[in-house]
Write an enzyme that holds these catalytic residues in place. Structure first.
Site, PDB file in Angstrom:
ATOM      1  CD  GLU A  65      -2.915  -1.031   2.404  1.00 46.48           C
ATOM      2  OE1 GLU A  65      -2.809  -0.103   3.216  1.00 46.48           O
ATOM      3  OE2 GLU A  65      -3.832  -1.864   2.449  1.00 46.48           O
ATOM      4  CD  GLU A 101      -3.011  -5.944   4.186  1.00 49.79           C
ATOM      5  OE1 GLU A 101      -3.831  -5.141   4.673  1.00 49.79           O
ATOM      6  OE2 GLU A 101      -1.791  -5.725   4.141  1.00 49.79           O
TER       7      GLU A 101
HETATM    8  C1  BG6 Z   1      -4.081  -2.316   6.025  1.00 52.44           C
HETATM    9  C2  BG6 Z   1      -2.599  -2.327   6.299  1.00 52.44           C
HETATM   10  O1  BG6 Z   1      -4.397  -1.237   5.210  1.00 52.44           O
HETATM   11  O2  BG6 Z   1      -4.918  -2.178   7.135  1.00 52.44           O
HETATM   12  C3  BG6 Z   1      -2.245  -3.036   7.584  1.00 52.44           C
HETATM   13  O3  BG6 Z   1      -1.873  -2.896   5.226  1.00 52.44           O
HETATM   14  C4  BG6 Z   1      -3.180  -2.619   8.699  1.00 52.44           C
HETATM   15  O4  BG6 Z   1      -0.901  -2.777   7.885  1.00 52.44           O
HETATM   16  C5  BG6 Z   1      -4.621  -2.940   8.300  1.00 52.44           C
HETATM   17  O5  BG6 Z   1      -2.858  -3.194   9.913  1.00 52.44           O
HETATM   18  C6  BG6 Z   1      -5.647  -2.650   9.385  1.00 52.44           C
HETATM   19  O6  BG6 Z   1      -5.586  -1.369   9.869  1.00 52.44           O
HETATM   20  P1  BG6 Z   1      -6.275  -0.878  11.231  1.00 52.44           P
HETATM   21  O7  BG6 Z   1      -5.821   0.500  11.405  1.00 52.44           O
HETATM   22  O8  BG6 Z   1      -7.753  -1.026  11.079  1.00 52.44           O
HETATM   23  O9  BG6 Z   1      -5.838  -1.766  12.330  1.00 52.44           O
END
Ligand code: BG6
Length: 463
Positions: free
Chosen positions: A165, A366
């Site tokens: 990202e 992801e």
């Molecule tokens: C993604 C990232 O966008 O979101 C991760 O690649 C991150 O590194 C994940 O942990 C979740 O984010 P958050 O802020 O909801 O815990």
């Protein structure tokens, strides 16, 4: 039964800085430093020091990952751990030993390790000395770090990604102030976006120069391909969506897949006098170093409308002079995280890649659902009954399956994340894992979704 393609990757993703902890690490990254100077910026003042303790407990953690049926896992090699001298790129032997053990342990457990190189974790010294990704010199230092990673681990790691990202670095550090140093500087944001793209292309060039592609290795990048949906059919909303798509997605997608930036975006940046500075040889670097595959992170759609202000009525150049976020009435929400749930986008992504991006091999790198205070869903033996997560994954997989059936070349699905991990300023507020982590005791317990996912992976499909 909805069957997925043979050898489909059923897995999960994390990153070095979010799982390992700072143990035995020589350098501080941007977040390590930020936590040192402003701990109150982090949820409950929990920093990255321990994370999920992977540095100490990787063997037990990987055993749990095997137990829930994962056949592939992505994590990242920390620049701040692997490299001793950030200028000459000498390696730290303890880090080499650590990553060797981790990689071997994954393989012994039948899990394919996918290694990423940069997950928001620039060494802070390089920011303070050179402005980080604002500087071409830092691009070259990153390529030196990548080279060391390829040389030491490329014999066993067959899939690499250059960034996770990268757009979040642009947004968080240079536009919307959610990552240190929290600047608001459109011109710098543009330059950083360019350098991140260049760093990816140059790391790919290095990978191929080392001949690792000829030994069965592949290299790609991970983008948060958040599809843009216009608030209406009205021309000004459509125009807003068009620019949002150019800025948020195509600025990284097109160099990675076509080897150049979208002319339409360049024209806007030229007209607005914020165009990036380039070197004459860069065009060839981009052209000759396309990705082999793409990782797509998808959490929520990006709905936009025409901005209330006219583009020329504001001073500082910001991309949001061309679009505003739009909260669609009646949207389905994950209230804990504040993100819309829209699984249909999985299909749209699949078809977009099929039709507009050469049907390149790609995987969902992801996807996931962050939920807070998950202890409230524990049953009498302490297992988290996360049926909401099972539903979330199932729905996304169903739309993904439809896209695959219609010819999209998707080869895997990774949930964020295998074991609840530390997440930047949100720290441990939102839990995403198949496996829960009690951050006080570091006790790890498989959630109901982990057991469910194991069955999906075994069947290679959804019943
Ligand atoms: C993604 C990232 O966008 O979101 C991760 O690649 C991150 O590194 C994940 O942990 C979740 O984010 P958050 O802020 O909801 O815990």
């Amino acid at each position: 039964m909805k069957q997925f393609p043979a050898d489909f990757w059923w897995g999960a993703a994390t990153s070095g800085p979010q799982s390992e902890g700072r143990f035995a690490k020589k350098h501080a990254n941007m977040f390590d430093y930020w936590y040192e100077v402003e701990p109150e910026a982090f949820y409950n003042q929990v920093g990255p020091d321990t994370a999920s303790n992977f540095y100490n407990s990787f063997r037990e953690d990987i055993t749990l990952m095997k137990e829930i049926g994962l056949n592939s896992v992505r994590t990242s090699i920390q620049w701040t751990r692997l490299i001793d001298d950030l200028e000459t790129n000498t390696v730290n032997q303890a880090a080499v030993d650590f990553y060797n053990q981790v990689i071997d342990c994954f393989i012994e457990n039948g899990i394919r390790p996918i290694m990423n190189l940069h997950h928001f974790d620039l060494p802070v010294e390089l920011y303070h000395k050179y402005g980080g990704w604002e500087s071409r010199h830092v691009v070259d230092l990153y390529v030196g770090f990548a080279e060391q990673a390829f040389k030491h681990f490329g014999d066993r790691v067959k899939e690499w990604t250059t960034h996770n990202e990268p757009m979040v670095v642009v947004d968080g550090q240079y536009l919307y102030q959610f990552h240190y140093p929290k600047l608001v500087d459109g011109k710098k944001a543009v330059q950083v976006a360019y350098h991140l793209n260049l760093a990816s292309a140059k790391a790919i060039a290095k990978y191929r120069e080392l001949g690792l592609d000829k030994e069965g290795g592949r290299i790609g990048t991970v983008l948060n391909l958040t599809p843009t949906y216009s608030a209406s059919e009205a021309p000004d909303d459509q125009e807003a969506a068009r620019f949002a798509e150019l800025w948020n997605n195509k600025m990284f997608l097109e160099p990675a897949i076509y080897g150049h930036f979208p002319a339409e975006l360049e024209n806007v940046l030229i007209r607005d006098k914020v165009i990036w500075e380039i070197a004459p040889e860069d065009a060839e670097v981009f052209k000759n170093n396309l990705v082999d595959f793409l990782g797509v992170n998808f959490y929520h759609p990006n709905r936009v409308k025409a901005p209330d202000i006219a583009p020329n009525s504001v001073g500082e150049w910001l991309p949001t002079r061309y679009y505003d976020h739009y909260d669609m009435p009646g949207r389905r929400m994950n209230i804990d995280k504040g993100w819309e749930i829209y699984p249909e986008a999985m299909y749209d992504i699949a078809i977009n890649i099929r039709d507009n991006y050469k049907n390149i091999p790609w995987f969902v790198s992801e996807n996931g659902m962050g939920v807070s205070r998950e202890e409230r869903f524990q049953d009498e033996v302490g297992q988290i009954q996360d049926d909401y997560r099972i539903d979330f994954i199932r729905e996304h997989l169903e739309y993904l399956h439809k896209g695959i059936e219609e010819g999209s070349n998707c080869f895997g699905y990774h949930l964020w994340t295998p074991i609840d991990c530390w997440s930047w300023t949100n720290a441990y507020r939102n839990r995403y894992g198949f496996i829960s982590n009690n951050i006080h005791t570091q006790m790890k317990t498989i959630k109901k979704s982990g057991e469910w996912f194991r069955a999906v992976a075994e069947q290679n499909g959804l019943t």
